[in-house]
Design a protein around this motif. Structure first.
Motif, PDB file in Angstrom:
ATOM      1  N   ALA A   1      51.274  43.659  83.675  1.00 20.76           N
ATOM      2  CA  ALA A   1      52.010  44.815  84.508  1.00 20.76           C
ATOM      3  C   ALA A   1      51.874  44.629  85.942  1.00 20.76           C
ATOM      4  O   ALA A   1      52.347  45.469  87.043  1.00 20.76           O
ATOM      5  N   ALA A   2      50.796  43.890  86.498  1.00 18.95           N
ATOM      6  CA  ALA A   2      50.358  43.956  87.879  1.00 18.95           C
ATOM      7  C   ALA A   2      51.110  42.858  88.515  1.00 18.95           C
ATOM      8  O   ALA A   2      51.334  41.818  88.143  1.00 18.95           O
ATOM      9  N   PRO A   3      51.516  43.354  89.931  1.00 18.45           N
ATOM     10  CA  PRO A   3      52.297  42.426  90.748  1.00 18.45           C
ATOM     11  C   PRO A   3      51.275  41.315  91.336  1.00 18.45           C
ATOM     12  O   PRO A   3      51.367  41.123  92.603  1.00 18.45           O
ATOM     13  N   VAL A   4      50.527  40.573  90.640  1.00 17.91           N
ATOM     14  CA  VAL A   4      49.636  39.599  91.187  1.00 17.91           C
ATOM     15  C   VAL A   4      50.329  38.361  91.414  1.00 17.91           C
ATOM     16  O   VAL A   4      51.453  38.107  90.706  1.00 17.91           O
ATOM     17  N   THR A   5      50.071  37.219  92.038  1.00 15.69           N
ATOM     18  CA  THR A   5      50.490  35.940  92.398  1.00 15.69           C
ATOM     19  C   THR A   5      50.597  35.155  90.730  1.00 15.69           C
ATOM     20  O   THR A   5      49.566  35.374  89.960  1.00 15.69           O
ATOM     21  N   PRO A   6      51.614  34.591  90.420  1.00 12.63           N
ATOM     22  CA  PRO A   6      51.802  33.992  89.191  1.00 12.63           C
ATOM     23  C   PRO A   6      50.408  33.039  88.867  1.00 12.63           C
ATOM     24  O   PRO A   6      49.997  32.901  87.750  1.00 12.63           O
ATOM     25  N   GLU A   7      50.002  32.290  89.809  1.00  7.77           N
ATOM     26  CA  GLU A   7      48.752  31.191  89.635  1.00  7.77           C
ATOM     27  C   GLU A   7      47.542  32.230  89.750  1.00  7.77           C
ATOM     28  O   GLU A   7      46.864  31.863  88.335  1.00  7.77           O
ATOM     29  N   ALA A   8      47.328  33.428  89.975  1.00  9.03           N
ATOM     30  CA  ALA A   8      46.299  34.261  89.759  1.00  9.03           C
ATOM     31  C   ALA A   8      46.374  34.908  88.397  1.00  9.03           C
ATOM     32  O   ALA A   8      45.485  35.225  87.593  1.00  9.03           O
ATOM     33  N   ARG A   9      47.666  35.379  87.978  1.00  5.97           N
ATOM     34  CA  ARG A   9      47.938  36.107  86.661  1.00  5.97           C
ATOM     35  C   ARG A   9      47.290  34.972  85.577  1.00  5.97           C
ATOM     36  O   ARG A   9      46.769  35.367  84.656  1.00  5.97           O
ATOM     37  N   THR A  10      47.847  33.629  85.833  1.00  5.11           N
ATOM     38  CA  THR A  10      47.296  32.729  84.661  1.00  5.11           C
ATOM     39  C   THR A  10      46.086  32.470  84.700  1.00  5.11           C
ATOM     40  O   THR A  10      45.255  32.614  83.733  1.00  5.11           O
ATOM     41  N   ALA A  11      45.295  32.663  85.835  1.00  9.40           N
ATOM     42  CA  ALA A  11      43.829  32.318  85.976  1.00  9.40           C
ATOM     43  C   ALA A  11      42.944  33.534  85.144  1.00  9.40           C
ATOM     44  O   ALA A  11      42.108  33.142  84.545  1.00  9.40           O
ATOM     45  N   LEU A  12      43.445  34.552  85.668  1.00  8.59           N
ATOM     46  CA  LEU A  12      42.753  35.828  85.249  1.00  8.59           C
ATOM     47  C   LEU A  12      42.813  36.007  83.768  1.00  8.59           C
ATOM     48  O   LEU A  12      41.926  36.568  83.189  1.00  8.59           O
ATOM     49  N   ARG A  13      43.941  35.548  83.068  1.00  3.76           N
ATOM     50  CA  ARG A  13      44.150  35.528  81.716  1.00  3.76           C
ATOM     51  C   ARG A  13      43.129  34.753  80.999  1.00  3.76           C
ATOM     52  O   ARG A  13      42.527  34.956  79.946  1.00  3.76           O
ATOM     53  N   GLU A  14      43.179  33.440  81.620  1.00  3.67           N
ATOM     54  CA  GLU A  14      42.265  32.434  81.208  1.00  3.67           C
ATOM     55  C   GLU A  14      40.700  32.939  81.226  1.00  3.67           C
ATOM     56  O   GLU A  14      39.810  32.653  80.377  1.00  3.67           O
ATOM     57  N   LEU A  15      40.577  33.611  82.471  1.00  5.54           N
ATOM     58  CA  LEU A  15      39.008  34.209  82.698  1.00  5.54           C
ATOM     59  C   LEU A  15      38.619  35.288  81.593  1.00  5.54           C
ATOM     60  O   LEU A  15      37.374  35.259  81.122  1.00  5.54           O
ATOM     61  N   ALA A  16      39.782  36.018  81.353  1.00  6.45           N
ATOM     62  CA  ALA A  16      39.433  37.023  80.293  1.00  6.45           C
ATOM     63  C   ALA A  16      39.092  36.605  79.001  1.00  6.45           C
ATOM     64  O   ALA A  16      38.063  36.875  78.060  1.00  6.45           O
ATOM     65  N   VAL A  17      40.133  35.420  78.387  1.00  6.85           N
ATOM     66  CA  VAL A  17      39.420  34.868  77.256  1.00  6.85           C
ATOM     67  C   VAL A  17      38.323  34.155  77.232  1.00  6.85           C
ATOM     68  O   VAL A  17      37.389  34.462  76.074  1.00  6.85           O
ATOM     69  N   ALA A  18      37.885  33.560  78.228  1.00  5.49           N
ATOM     70  CA  ALA A  18      36.715  32.787  78.397  1.00  5.49           C
ATOM     71  C   ALA A  18      35.385  33.540  78.308  1.00  5.49           C
ATOM     72  O   ALA A  18      34.480  33.503  77.619  1.00  5.49           O
ATOM     73  N   ALA A  19      35.592  34.792  79.049  1.00  8.44           N
ATOM     74  CA  ALA A  19      34.439  35.528  79.253  1.00  8.44           C
ATOM     75  C   ALA A  19      34.058  36.385  78.016  1.00  8.44           C
ATOM     76  O   ALA A  19      32.997  36.822  77.688  1.00  8.44           O
ATOM     77  N   THR A  20      35.082  36.761  77.010  1.00 11.95           N
ATOM     78  CA  THR A  20      35.051  37.641  75.742  1.00 11.95           C
ATOM     79  C   THR A  20      34.768  36.535  74.512  1.00 11.95           C
ATOM     80  O   THR A  20      34.531  37.235  73.295  1.00 11.95           O
ATOM     81  N   SER A  21      34.971  35.252  74.770  1.00 11.02           N
ATOM     82  CA  SER A  21      34.867  34.463  73.485  1.00 11.02           C
ATOM     83  C   SER A  21      33.712  33.386  73.600  1.00 11.02           C
ATOM     84  O   SER A  21      33.500  32.574  72.966  1.00 11.02           O
ATOM     85  N   ARG A  22      33.066  33.562  74.588  1.00 18.11           N
ATOM     86  CA  ARG A  22      31.726  32.748  74.860  1.00 18.11           C
ATOM     87  C   ARG A  22      30.612  32.668  74.086  1.00 18.11           C
ATOM     88  O   ARG A  22      30.584  33.683  72.983  1.00 18.11           O
ATOM     89  N   THR A  23      29.990  31.689  74.079  1.00 19.42           N
ATOM     90  CA  THR A  23      28.867  31.495  73.083  1.00 19.42           C
ATOM     91  C   THR A  23      27.553  31.345  73.922  1.00 19.42           C
ATOM     92  O   THR A  23      26.439  31.117  73.328  1.00 19.42           O
ATOM     93  N   THR A  24      27.455  31.503  75.479  1.00 20.50           N
ATOM     94  CA  THR A  24      26.231  31.640  76.124  1.00 20.50           C
ATOM     95  C   THR A  24      26.219  32.916  76.899  1.00 20.50           C
ATOM     96  O   THR A  24      27.178  33.642  77.034  1.00 20.50           O
TER      97      THR A  24
END
Length: 355
Positions: A332-355
């Protein structure tokens, strides 16, 4: 998700270069011999880490329209010095032997004292030297931030947020000590500690810093993104940390299995366990939690109770819920498309990590 979520490989390389250059200016590797152990301890600590805080700051900047460049990379990298400072102090308070699979800073200095056969207590020397190292890293974080060559107006706009983040982190460390001293906790009190000590400082505030650095003021949509996305990812990040502290693989986490149990961490996972446990199991948890001599059988007993009460499954479900809500806020946020993709990937990586 890509093999390199949010371009972390490239970002990590830039962050590590910036850190290396900065530390070399502060304490040259060929400088006075008395300070070399400080430099070595700093280098060892800064060599590891997930670099999530710089990543959230960087993509906040890019999300608000900021251009790529060395200034934002230096400012973002300074957050790793703040994180390193917190880890050194945290290890002293928790009497942790290892950090990222290597001796913690105070143990490193303690061993140096023992091998040299110096006077006085090796343990006291180790803790004192580590506290000073942590303070040094904290000072450096501010200096690196201010010297990042970003526009003066950008740094001035973000400075109050930067100051507040550091204050919040220290208050979170105190709350953590307080919870352990009280000996009892609820999910709500554990969540408050997690938000102050890790959740907000790991995701929400770095993201907010990047957004404000780029926009030079906090727009309403930025604040909504930071709370709706950043805070929820931060909570899920800490819940994952709670789980790894009990069930994590030592070869991945770099710490002995069950260390959080020996340290008596009053986490959200423990709070859920005590709330659902039978009287007998709750008594076992209270008896074993915080025992520094807890053996593998004791760790296994606590793991069984945590699993059987459903606390582990509940925390896993909560991670999924927080992540889903965070991604909806991001969409829902008006961030740039590139940042939206990156922030989505970061959220998944941060919450599914093993370290």
């Amino acid at each position: 998700m890509t093999n390199d979520p949010a371009g972390m490989g490239v970002l990590r390389t830039h962050v590590e270069r910036a850190l290396g250059e900065f530390v070399e200016r502060q304490l040259p590797s060929g400088g006075e011999p008395e300070f070399r152990p400080l430099r070595t301890a700093a280098d060892k600590l800064l060599a590891g880490g997930k670099r999530l805080r710089p990543a959230f700051c960087y993509w906040g900047w890019r999300g608000a329209g900021g251009a790529d460049g060395p200034g934002i990379l230096t400012a973002a990298a300074s957050l790793e010095l703040l994180q390193a400072s917190a880890l050194v102090h945290d290890d002293v308070m928790d009497k942790s032997d290892l950090r990222r699979g290597m001796p913690s800073a105070h143990r490193r200095f303690e061993t140096m004292h023992e091998k040299a056969g110096w006077h006085g207590s090796a343990g006291q020397f180790g803790e004192g030297a580590a506290i000073l190292l942590g303070n040094l890293l904290l000072l450096w974080s501010g200096e690196m931030w201010r010297g990042s060559d970003l526009p003066r107006e950008s740094l001035a706009a973000a400075q109050p947020l930067h100051d507040h983040m550091r204050t919040e982190l220290m208050c979170g460390q105190y709350l953590d000590l307080l919870e352990q001293a009280h000996g009892e906790n609820t999910f709500e009190s554990a969540l408050r500690v997690a938000l102050y000590k890790s959740g907000r400082y790991s995701v929400e505030q770095p993201l907010r810093l990047g957004l404000v650095l780029a926009g030079q003021r906090l727009e309403p949509w930025m604040d909504e993104l930071c709370t709706g996305y950043g805070r929820r990812v931060g909570i899920a990040f800490q819940l994952r940390d709670d789980i790894l502290g009990v069930f994590g693989d030592p070869t991945q986490t770099g710490k002995p299995a069950g260390d959080d149990l020996r340290e008596g961490k009053r986490t959200m996972l423990v709070a859920r366990t005590l709330a659902a446990a039978s009287a007998e199991d709750a008594a076992t948890v209270r008896r074993l939690l915080g025992d520094p001599m807890l053996d593998e059988d004791g760790v296994a007993a606590l793991r069984r109770i945590i699993h059987d009460t459903g606390a582990l499954g509940e925390c896993e479900e909560l991670i999924g819920e927080y992540l889903g809500e965070a991604l909806a806020a991001l969409d829902a946020a008006p961030v740039t498309p590139e940042a939206r993709t990156a922030l989505r990937e970061l959220a998944v990586a941060a919450t599914s990590r093993t370290t």
